[in-house]
Design an enzyme around this catalytic site. Structure first.
Site: not given
Ligand code: MEV
Length: 458
Positions: A82, A295, A311, A409
Site C-alpha cells: 500500500e 487497521k 506470522d 494516498h
Molecule cells: C488505510 O489503509 C488506513 C486508514 O483507513 C486508517 C484510519 O482510517 O485510521 C487510513
C-alpha cells in the site's frame, strides 16, 4: 551506531539508496546488496517451506526512517503493497523524534497454550487433582525443549478455567503459561500441550480434546508512548514530494495554480492536535471506526512483522481479540495532551514475534531485515514494531483530521495507475502528476495522457 535520519532518501536511485542505507547502519554494503535481487527467496527454498509450491511472490520492501526508540536509532524494513504507509510512518517518526522519540517496554515473552478437557464427571475433584500435580506437570512441560530451558525459558504456570456455559455444556480448560524467550513459540507451546495431555486425562478422568496455543497472547504485551511537541504539528498542505517532477520547471502547474487547485491551507499545531484527539475519541467508542483505526495501526505493524518473516495472521488475531478484551471492540491506541499542550500517544497490544526459528531463520530477506534493525531479542523487535504501529496510526489520524486521506494516498496511487496504463520511466511521474492536478486518477485518463505524451513512432 545507526543513524536513522537519511535526508532526501526518497530521491536517490536504488543503488544510491542501498549505499546510503549501509552507511547509515554502519553495515557492510555486501550484506545489503542481495536485496537488489528481487525475490531473494528461491523457489527451491520456498518449496521446503510450504506445500504445492510453484513460485514465490514478491512485495515492495521500503525503509522506515527517522525512528528513535528508547534512545536508539533504528532503520526499519517494511514490507507492504500500500502506498503512503512507509512515507507516513517515517514522517511521523521525524515528528516524534523532536519530542524524544518512542519509549517502549514489553512484558516477559510468555505464551499461553490451551488444553480443552471434556467429559469430566467431577469438575471440582479434577481441579484438585491437577492442583496436586502442578509441580510435576510443569516439570514435564519444561522438558520438551532443553535449549529453551538453558536460555532461561520454559513452563511458568498453570491456570485452570471452568467454562460453565457452552453449546456442549460445561468443560475444563487448562492454560499452560510458557516463556518462549526469542521464539514466536507456537511449536514449543503446542508440543508441551500435547505432552501433558495423557497425564491430564489420568488425573481428571476426562478426555483431552484441543491442545493448541492461543493467539490472544495477552501476557506477551508491548507498549509504546510518544510525545509530539504541539508546534511540530503545525503545517501547510502542499503536494506530496514524490509527485514533484524531479527536474526543475517541468511542473504542469504554476505555484499559484497548484496552491489554488490543491486547496493549500495552514493548520496550527493546536488544531492538528485537537483534530487527532477527536479522531481517536471516535475510535474509542465506536467499533465501526475502531476497526479502521486499528487497521491503520496494523499497516505499520504487519509491514515489519512480514519483513522479519513472522506470522502476521497471529499478530492480527491477537491484536483484534485484545481490542475487544473488555467485551466491546475499541481502539488499541490512545491520544491526548500533556500539561504543556503537547500531543501524547500510546499503544499497547500483544506482540508474539520471534527472531529465531521458522521463516525468520529460513527467509534470506528476513535475516537481512533483522540485521538492519540490529535487534538482539524478540522483545526488542516487539518494541520496534509497536513504535511503527503508533507512528502509522498518527500518520493516518493527522491526514484524516486535516486534509483528508485521499490527497496523499491518491498521489501515490496515481503512480500505480500510471504504471498500470503502461507508463514507464519518467512518464510515470509525469502522468501521475497530471492526473492529480486534474483530480482525475483513473486508468482511462492515464491512457489518454500517455497517448499524448508518447512519441509517435512511424
Ligand atoms: C488505510 O489503509 C488506513 C486508514 O483507513 C486508517 C484510519 O482510517 O485510521 C487510513
Amino acid at each position: 551506531m545507526t543513524n536513522s535520519r537519511i535526508p532526501g532518501f526518497y530521491k536517490l536511485s536504488l543503488d544510491q539508496k542501498l549505499d546510503a542505507l549501509a552507511k547509515a547502519a554502519g553495515m557492510d554494503l555486501d550484506l545489503l546488496t542481495p536485496l537488489l535481487t528481487s525475490g531473494l527467496l528461491t523457489t527451491q527454498e520456498a518449496d521446503l517451506m510450504v506445500e504445492n509450491v510453484v513460485a514465490t511472490h514478491n512485495l515492495p520492501l521500503g525503509i522506515g526512517l527517522n525512528f528513535t526508540i528508547n534512545g536508539i536509532d533504528r532503520l526499519i524494513p517494511m514490507v507492504i503493497e500500500e502506498p503512503s504507509v512507509v512515507a507516513g510512518a517515517s514522517f511521523m517518526a521525524k515528528l516524534a523524534r523532536t519530542g524524544g522519540g518512542f519509549h517502549a517496554t514489553s512484558s516477559a515473552p510468555e505464551m499461553i497454550g490451551q488444553i480443552q478437557i471434556l467429559d469430566v464427571d467431577d469438575i471440582p475433584a479434577a481441579i484438585m487433582a491437577i492442583e496436586g500435580e502442578r509441580g510435576s506437570l510443569l516439570a514435564q512441560a519444561d522438558q520438551i525443549d532443553p535449549i529453551l530451558k538453558e536460555l532461561g525459558g520454559g513452563a511458568r504456570d498453570l491456570e485452570i478455567r471452568v467454562i460453565e456455559d457452552s453449546p456442549i455444556g460445561a468443560f475444563l480448560v487448562l492454560h499452560l503459561i510458557y516463556d518462549v524467550r526469542d521464539a514466536m513459540g507456537a511449536n514449543a507451546v503446542n508440543t508441551a500441550c500435547e505432552k501433558l495431555a495423557p497425564r491430564l486425562e489420568e488425573l481428571t478422568g476426562g478426555r483431552v480434546h484441543l491442545r493448541i496455543l492461543s493467539n490472544l497472547s495477552d501476557r506477551r504485551l508491548a507498549k509504546v508512548k510518544c510525545t509530539i511537541p504541539v508546534d511540530e504539528l503545525a503545517f501547510e498542505t502542499s503536494p506530496h514530494p514524490n509527485l514533484l517532477p524531479r527536474g526543475e520547471g517541468t511542473s504542469p502547474l504554476s505555484p499559484r495554480e497548484r496552491a489554488e487547485g490543491e486547496g493549500i491551507r495552514n493548520y496550527t499545531g493546536e488544531e492538528v492536535r485537537d483534530g487527532i484527539i477527536e479522531a481517536w475519541a471516535f475510535a474509542a467508542v465506536d467499533p465501526y471506526r475502531a476497526a479502521t483505526h486499528n487497521k491503520g495501526i496494523m499497516n505499520g505493524v504487519d509491514a515489519v512483522v512480514i519483513a522479519t518473516g513472522n506470522d502476521w495472521r497471529a499478530i492480527e488475531a491477537g491484536a483484534h481479540a485484545f481490542a475487544a478484551r473488555d467485551g466491546k471492540y475499541t481502539s488499541l491506541s490512545t491520544w491526548g495532551q500533556d500539561g504543556d499542550g503537547n500531543l501524547v500517544g500510546t499503544l499497547e497490544m500483544p506482540m508474539a514475534v520471534g527472531i529465531v526459528g521458522g521463516a525468520t531463520r529460513v527467509h534470506p530477506t528476513a535475516q537481512i531485515a533483522l540485521k538492519l534493525m540490529k535487534v538482539n531479542t524478540a522483545s526488542e523487535l516487539a518494541e520496534i514494531i509497536v513504535a511503527v504501529g503508533l507512528a502509522q496510526n498518527l500518520a493516518a489520524l493527522r491526514a484524516l483530521a486535516t486534509e483528508g486521506i485521499q490527497r496523499g494516498h491518491m498521489s501515490l496511487h496515481a503512480r500505480q495507475v500510471a504504471i498500470a496504463a503502461g507508463a514507464s520511466g519518467e512518464l510515470v511521474e509525469q502522468v501521475a502528476a497530471q492526473m492529480v492536478a486534474e483530480k482525475m486518477v483513473r486508468i482511462d485518463r492515464a491512457e489518454e495522457i500517455l497517448k499524448k505524451k508518447k512519441p509517435i513512432i512511424r
